[in-house]
Design an enzyme around this catalytic site. Structure first.
Site, mmCIF file in Angstrom:
data_model
loop_
_atom_site.group_PDB
_atom_site.id
_atom_site.type_symbol
_atom_site.label_atom_id
_atom_site.label_comp_id
_atom_site.label_asym_id
_atom_site.label_seq_id
_atom_site.Cartn_x
_atom_site.Cartn_y
_atom_site.Cartn_z
ATOM 1 N N LYS A 1 0.857 -1.180 0.000
ATOM 2 C CA LYS A 1 0.000 0.000 0.000
ATOM 3 C C LYS A 1 0.894 1.231 0.000
ATOM 4 C CE LYS A 1 -3.583 2.471 2.500
ATOM 5 N NZ LYS A 1 -4.496 2.480 3.643
ATOM 6 N N LYS B 1 -2.014 -1.555 -3.884
ATOM 7 C CA LYS B 1 -2.891 -0.384 -3.843
ATOM 8 C C LYS B 1 -2.073 0.892 -3.895
ATOM 9 C CE LYS B 1 -5.936 1.912 -0.594
ATOM 10 N NZ LYS B 1 -6.494 1.907 0.720
HETATM 11 C C1 PBG Z 1 -6.932 3.826 5.294
HETATM 12 C C2 PBG Z 1 -7.454 3.534 3.939
HETATM 13 C C3 PBG Z 1 -7.323 4.388 2.854
HETATM 14 C C4 PBG Z 1 -7.982 3.787 1.792
HETATM 15 C C5 PBG Z 1 -8.505 2.580 2.242
HETATM 16 N N1 PBG Z 1 -8.170 2.429 3.582
HETATM 17 C C6 PBG Z 1 -6.741 5.725 2.709
HETATM 18 C C7 PBG Z 1 -5.558 6.115 3.453
HETATM 19 O O1 PBG Z 1 -4.606 5.344 3.628
HETATM 20 O O2 PBG Z 1 -5.555 7.253 3.899
HETATM 21 C C8 PBG Z 1 -8.063 4.409 0.436
HETATM 22 C C9 PBG Z 1 -9.064 3.883 -0.494
HETATM 23 C C10 PBG Z 1 -9.371 4.771 -1.623
HETATM 24 O O3 PBG Z 1 -8.726 5.827 -1.850
HETATM 25 O O4 PBG Z 1 -10.306 4.424 -2.360
HETATM 26 N N2 PBG Z 1 -6.957 2.792 6.197
#
Ligand code: PBG
Length: 337
Positions: free
Chosen positions: A204, A261
């Site tokens: 991520k 991601k």
């Molecule tokens: C945070 C989380 C995020 C997303 C899913 N879970 C954003 C972040 O890390 O701030 C992003 C998903 C998206 O942008 O569609 N736990």
């Protein structure tokens, strides 16, 4: 007059592109409703769905509407949903203590969906950002300048067990703390929840494409800044090999599914992880990827339906078995025809 010109070519790849039937026969990647996991936002109370401005077509649902949406998705052939809660700012604190509420919103949502649509796979996000006043995915250290790894993992373990006890099929830790997959697996097993799966957000990245999502769950404004940096726990977008370090660790710690991601801007990472493991691989087409297709289409600069399809095809072609996408319902509707 141009001169007549003929190539002596035994191999002409265009032969197989000549008709729709020939093209269909040699099509290498095909999307189907079961490829998609629909991310859904949940709110408390009985209010009407709340549209998310930066994500056209996406709304936050109360539990009753969430159940309806889940039923519709399952009917369309979508096999899984991923739930994300949104809380009022006044319910948040630095420790994110609402994450461990005995009768919290997500626990009630899991029970309601599993009761109404038992065949649908329900996944939940394991991270503290919807619950913390500062918007970080974990709790802060004494100096307040970084997320404290081990103490955060201790909380996430408890959170995962609560979700599993409520009936969730798969927990999805998105926090990026070190060692959390193993710690959560151990906690689930110790509680007798050996059948609950873990989908690890393994690679991520610290991406700017999460902007609209932070609007949706209200984690951007929580800290009073839109520039909340998660750079000390999410991966550097400049790095490729690091994604293998993370995926390898998560698999060794017991992840059932690994994830990359964002998806579209990280197709090389999807392929990298795909080639490195036989484990099912998910990719998250995040809010910013969704928003930019909508925005460009609204300006008349891109063809919405074709870009939507191509963006998902590219992610699957790169090697993803499963795609988390806000297009899930539309795509399932289209593919069912
Ligand atoms: C945070 C989380 C995020 C997303 C899913 N879970 C954003 C972040 O890390 O701030 C992003 C998903 C998206 O942008 O569609 N736990």
């Amino acid at each position: 007059m141009t001169q007549e010109f003929k190539l002596d070519l035994p191999v002409r790849p265009r032969r197989l592109r000549r008709t729709p039937a020939l093209r269909a026969m040699v099509e290498e990647t095909v999307l189907r409703p079961a490829d998609f996991i629909a991310p859904l936002f949940v709110i408390d109370g009985k209010g009407a769905p709340e549209p998310v401005a930066s994500m056209p077509g996406v709304s936050r649902f109360n539990i009753a509407d969430l159940v309806k949406e889940c039923r519709a998705l399952h009917k369309l052939g979508v096999q899984a949903v991923a739930l994300f809660p949104k809380f009022d700012a006044k319910l948040k604190n630095a420790e994110g203590s609402r994450a461990l509420d005995a009768d919290g919103l997500i626990l009630r949502a899991i029970r309601a969906v599993k009761r109404a649509v038992p065949g649908l796979v329900v996944m939940t996000d394991i991270a503290l950002d919807p619950f913390t006043s500062h918007g970080h995915d974990g709790v802060l250290n004494a100096a307040g300048d970084d997320v404290e790894n081990d103490r955060t993992v201790g909380i996430l373990r408890e959170m995962a067990v609560l979700h599993a006890q409520a009936g969730v099929d798969v927990v999805a830790p998105s926090d990026m703390m070190d060692g959390r997959i193993g710690a959560i697996r151990e906690a689930l097993d110790a509680a007798g929840l050996t059948g609950t799966g873990i989908m690890a957000y393994s690679a991520k990245f610290n991406s700017a494409y999460y902007g609209p999502f932070r609007d949706a769950v209200g984690s951007a404004s929580a800290a009073g800044t839109r520039l909340l940096s998660k750079a000390t726990y999410q991966l550097d977008p400049a790095n490729r090999r690091e994604s293998l370090v993370e995926a390898t660790l998560d698999l060794a710690e017991g992840a059932d599914i690994v994830m990359v991601k964002p998806a579209g801007p990280y197709l090389d990472i999807i392929r990298e992880v795909r080639d490195a493991t036989a484990t099912p691989l998910a990719a998250y087409q995040v809010s910013g990827e969704y928003a930019q297709i909508h925005a460009a289409a609204k300006l008349g600069w891109l063809d919405y339906a074709r870009c939507r399809h191509e963006s998902l095809l590219a992610i699957k072609r790169a090697g993803a078995d499963l795609i988390l996408t806000y297009f899930a319902k539309e795509m399932a509707q289209l593919l069912r025809r």
